[in-house]
Design a protein around this motif. Structure first.
Motif, PDB file in Angstrom:
ATOM      1  N   ALA A   1       0.833  -1.214   0.000  1.00 26.29           N
ATOM      2  CA  ALA A   1       0.000   0.000   0.000  1.00 26.29           C
ATOM      3  C   ALA A   1       0.862   1.256   0.000  1.00 26.29           C
ATOM      4  CB  ALA A   1      -0.934  -0.008   1.207  1.00 26.29           C
ATOM      5  N   VAL A   2       1.963   1.222   0.729  1.00 24.21           N
ATOM      6  CA  VAL A   2       2.899   2.351   0.737  1.00 24.21           C
ATOM      7  C   VAL A   2       3.434   2.608  -0.666  1.00 24.21           C
ATOM      8  CG1 VAL A   2       5.189   3.099   1.504  1.00 24.21           C
ATOM      9  CG2 VAL A   2       3.586   2.120   3.160  1.00 24.21           C
ATOM     10  N   VAL A   3       3.887   1.550  -1.322  1.00 23.95           N
ATOM     11  CA  VAL A   3       4.460   1.686  -2.665  1.00 23.95           C
ATOM     12  C   VAL A   3       3.450   2.244  -3.640  1.00 23.95           C
ATOM     13  CG1 VAL A   3       5.394   0.403  -4.638  1.00 23.95           C
ATOM     14  CG2 VAL A   3       6.186  -0.112  -2.311  1.00 23.95           C
ATOM     15  N   LEU A   4       2.232   1.689  -3.626  1.00 26.33           N
ATOM     16  CA  LEU A   4       1.214   2.107  -4.585  1.00 26.33           C
ATOM     17  C   LEU A   4       0.726   3.510  -4.306  1.00 26.33           C
ATOM     18  CD1 LEU A   4      -0.738  -1.260  -4.916  1.00 26.33           C
ATOM     19  CD2 LEU A   4       0.924  -0.274  -6.507  1.00 26.33           C
ATOM     20  N   ALA A   5       0.641   3.894  -3.054  1.00 31.36           N
ATOM     21  CA  ALA A   5       0.232   5.263  -2.729  1.00 31.36           C
ATOM     22  C   ALA A   5       1.254   6.268  -3.269  1.00 31.36           C
ATOM     23  CB  ALA A   5       0.077   5.425  -1.223  1.00 31.36           C
ATOM     24  N   ASN A   6       2.506   5.935  -3.141  1.00 33.17           N
ATOM     25  CA  ASN A   6       3.548   6.855  -3.587  1.00 33.17           C
ATOM     26  C   ASN A   6       3.725   6.837  -5.101  1.00 33.17           C
ATOM     27  OD1 ASN A   6       5.253   8.256  -1.295  1.00 33.17           O
ATOM     28  ND2 ASN A   6       4.603   6.276  -0.498  1.00 33.17           N
ATOM     29  N   ALA A   7       3.347   5.738  -5.745  1.00 33.27           N
ATOM     30  CA  ALA A   7       3.438   5.659  -7.207  1.00 33.27           C
ATOM     31  C   ALA A   7       2.175   6.159  -7.906  1.00 33.27           C
ATOM     32  CB  ALA A   7       3.732   4.216  -7.627  1.00 33.27           C
ATOM     33  N   GLY A   8       1.133   6.459  -7.124  1.00 33.15           N
ATOM     34  CA  GLY A   8      -0.091   6.986  -7.719  1.00 33.15           C
ATOM     35  C   GLY A   8      -0.967   5.921  -8.332  1.00 33.15           C
ATOM     36  N   MET A   9      -1.344   4.904  -7.555  1.00 29.40           N
ATOM     37  CA  MET A   9      -2.203   3.861  -8.081  1.00 29.40           C
ATOM     38  C   MET A   9      -3.559   4.444  -8.492  1.00 29.40           C
ATOM     39  SD  MET A   9      -3.700   0.450  -6.201  1.00 29.40           S
ATOM     40  CE  MET A   9      -5.166  -0.352  -6.860  1.00 29.40           C
ATOM     41  N   GLY A  10      -4.077   3.913  -9.600  1.00 32.28           N
ATOM     42  CA  GLY A  10      -5.408   4.307 -10.040  1.00 32.28           C
ATOM     43  C   GLY A  10      -5.384   5.324 -11.149  1.00 32.28           C
ATOM     44  N   ALA A  11      -4.194   5.866 -11.454  1.00 29.33           N
ATOM     45  CA  ALA A  11      -4.131   6.862 -12.537  1.00 29.33           C
ATOM     46  C   ALA A  11      -4.433   6.205 -13.863  1.00 29.33           C
ATOM     47  CB  ALA A  11      -2.738   7.501 -12.580  1.00 29.33           C
TER      48      ALA A  11
END
Length: 447
Positions: A436-446
């Motif tokens: 979750a940390v990784v995806l939050a910082n990579a902008g998941m959902g774009a």
């Protein structure tokens, strides 16, 4: 008379040189006035990821394919990878990165194994998710895992082989779940993180490699559970202090200057340097070498020393004091005994330099990481300091954190009986949190 070598420069000159080469002792100070942190916005961003069915699908993939990860963990652990012995593991890790669905996979000139995850809105800048491939153990060390139930016992299992397997599993889970991120991600197995490696892998990555100047955020995944973050890089300077003299027979040449006595003088005074407990600052003598026989005055002896601090200014103080003490120890021995066959000289050979730095609380990487850990495991322990791959980006002002993703149950790091609990029910919740940390910082959902 000054008998100290001039191989090193002053602390001020050293700092200036580091700045010029892109490796400073500390990142530049933040502006005095900072805007209030909108923690609610970060929490909402994380909540949207956790509510996304694709995130749940990725976690389900990690669960269903946990045994594959453990198989890779065992394989990677059992590839010898001590200091400057990473060629085999780098090559194998590159194969696993490619098999995990990453593109542009390569082993760079320093030995880092790298794979690219393409984002939907790549701007030429990458988020790095890394774990280090090397261990502290020399050639010939038995790295075969001994299993005691779900406990893995072998050198390197916790530091950092489990992390190398975990980030491979992340790449596969993201691909299988159809996750998209705004940012491009570099998955990296770094080399040279431990001891004499002196962070050579990340030095190359940030200063010379293909992705230098193209990294906007950095995660190092290390041994430990989710929920904590190393936000500060402990700086260190290491030297091999050589004392040299004419040598001679222990009986026949008695009375001549003795490098061993000069070294003893140096170590005694070095051990008495007063340092603060806050910021934590330390000094140590780690290795002693020299001499030819018990009945000879040695012509050369040396000590490997380590100086560390969470505050660059305090490290500079110890560094400068050490140089004075070394010079004085040579002068003292030359004054005590005969220099008829030549004086004692001292040479300082720098063998390690890890820059210090810190990632500020008001950075996006800090706040998103905090929000993700609080939302998944209910806790966040920040503000820790350590000496990890994150030191390098922190020193350059690039936001970086070192985080954990394994069970957090284990011990005896850097020893032959290092061990780690690998049970799924103890590890998977932490993997979920760090994903979750990784995806939050990579902008998941774009899109």
């Amino acid at each position: 008379m000054n008998f100290i070598s001039t191989k090193f420069v002053s602390a001020a000159a050293l700092a200036a040189a580091m700045l010029a080469s892109g490796a400073s002792f500390a990142q530049e100070a933040a502006p005095e006035a900072a805007a209030p942190i909108d923690t609610a916005a970060y929490g909402e961003a994380v909540d949207s990821i956790l509510a996304d069915p694709k995130f749940d699908a990725a976690v389900q993939y990690l669960d269903a394919n946990y045994d594959q990860m453990i198989t890779e963990f065992e394989e990677l652990t059992e590839i010898p990878s001590g200091p400057f012995m990473e060629e085999a593991i780098s090559a194998r890790y590159a194969e696993l990165l490619e098999a995990s669905g990453l593109t542009e996979v390569k082993v760079d000139e320093e030995g880092n194994a790298i794979g690219v995850w393409k984002g939907t809105e790549g701007d030429g800048k990458f988020l790095v998710v890394s774990a280090h491939l090397d261990t502290v153990f020399p050639e010939g060390t038995d790295v075969t895992i001994e299993w005691k139930g779900t406990e893995a016992h072998a050198p390197g299992v916790r530091d950092d082989k489990m992390s190398t397997a975990i980030i491979l599993a992340y790449a596969r889970a993201m691909k299988d779940a159809g996750i998209q991120t705004k940012d491009d991600i570099l998955f990296v197995g770094t080399v040279g993180e431990e001891g004499p490696g002196d962070l050579r892998g990340v030095r190359y990555l940030f200063n010379e490699g293909e992705y230098a100047d193209k990294i906007k955020g950095f995660f190092s995944v290390e041994g430990g559970s989710a929920g904590s973050a190393t936000v500060g890089g402990t700086g260190s300077v290491r030297y091999r202090v050589h004392f040299k003299g004419p040598g001679g027979h222990s009986f026949g040449a008695f009375g001549l200057v003795n490098p061993a006595y000069a070294l003893a003088d140096f170590m005694t005074s070095f051990s008495q340097i007063q340092v603060p407990t806050d910021p934590k600052t330390t000094h140590s003598v780690g290795i002693l070498t020299g001499g030819t026989s018990v009945n000879s005055i040695p012509f050369s002896v040396s000590a490997d020393i380590d100086m560390r601090s969470n505050e660059p200014a305090e490290l500079d103080k110890v560094h400068e004091r050490m140089k004075v003490i070394a010079e004085q120890a040579a002068a003292n021995e030359n004054a005590r005994r005969s220099v008829a066959e030549g004086p004692i000289t001292v040479e300082l050979e720098q063998i390690g330099l890890r820059p210090a730095g810190k990632t500020a609380e008001d950075t996006e990487i800090f706040q998103l990481t905090k929000a993700a850990f609080e939302a998944t495991i209910g806790d966040f322990k920040g503000e820790g300091f350590g000496s990890t791959d994150s030191n390098m980006p922190m020193s350059l002002g690039i936001p970086a954190l070192t985080i954990g993703a394994n069970s957090g149950i284990g011990g005896r790091g850097h020893s032959l009986d290092e061990w780690l609990e690998t049970a799924k029910d103890k590890t998977l919740p932490n993997m979920k949190a760090t994903l979750a940390v990784v995806l939050a910082n990579a902008g998941m959902g774009a899109e």
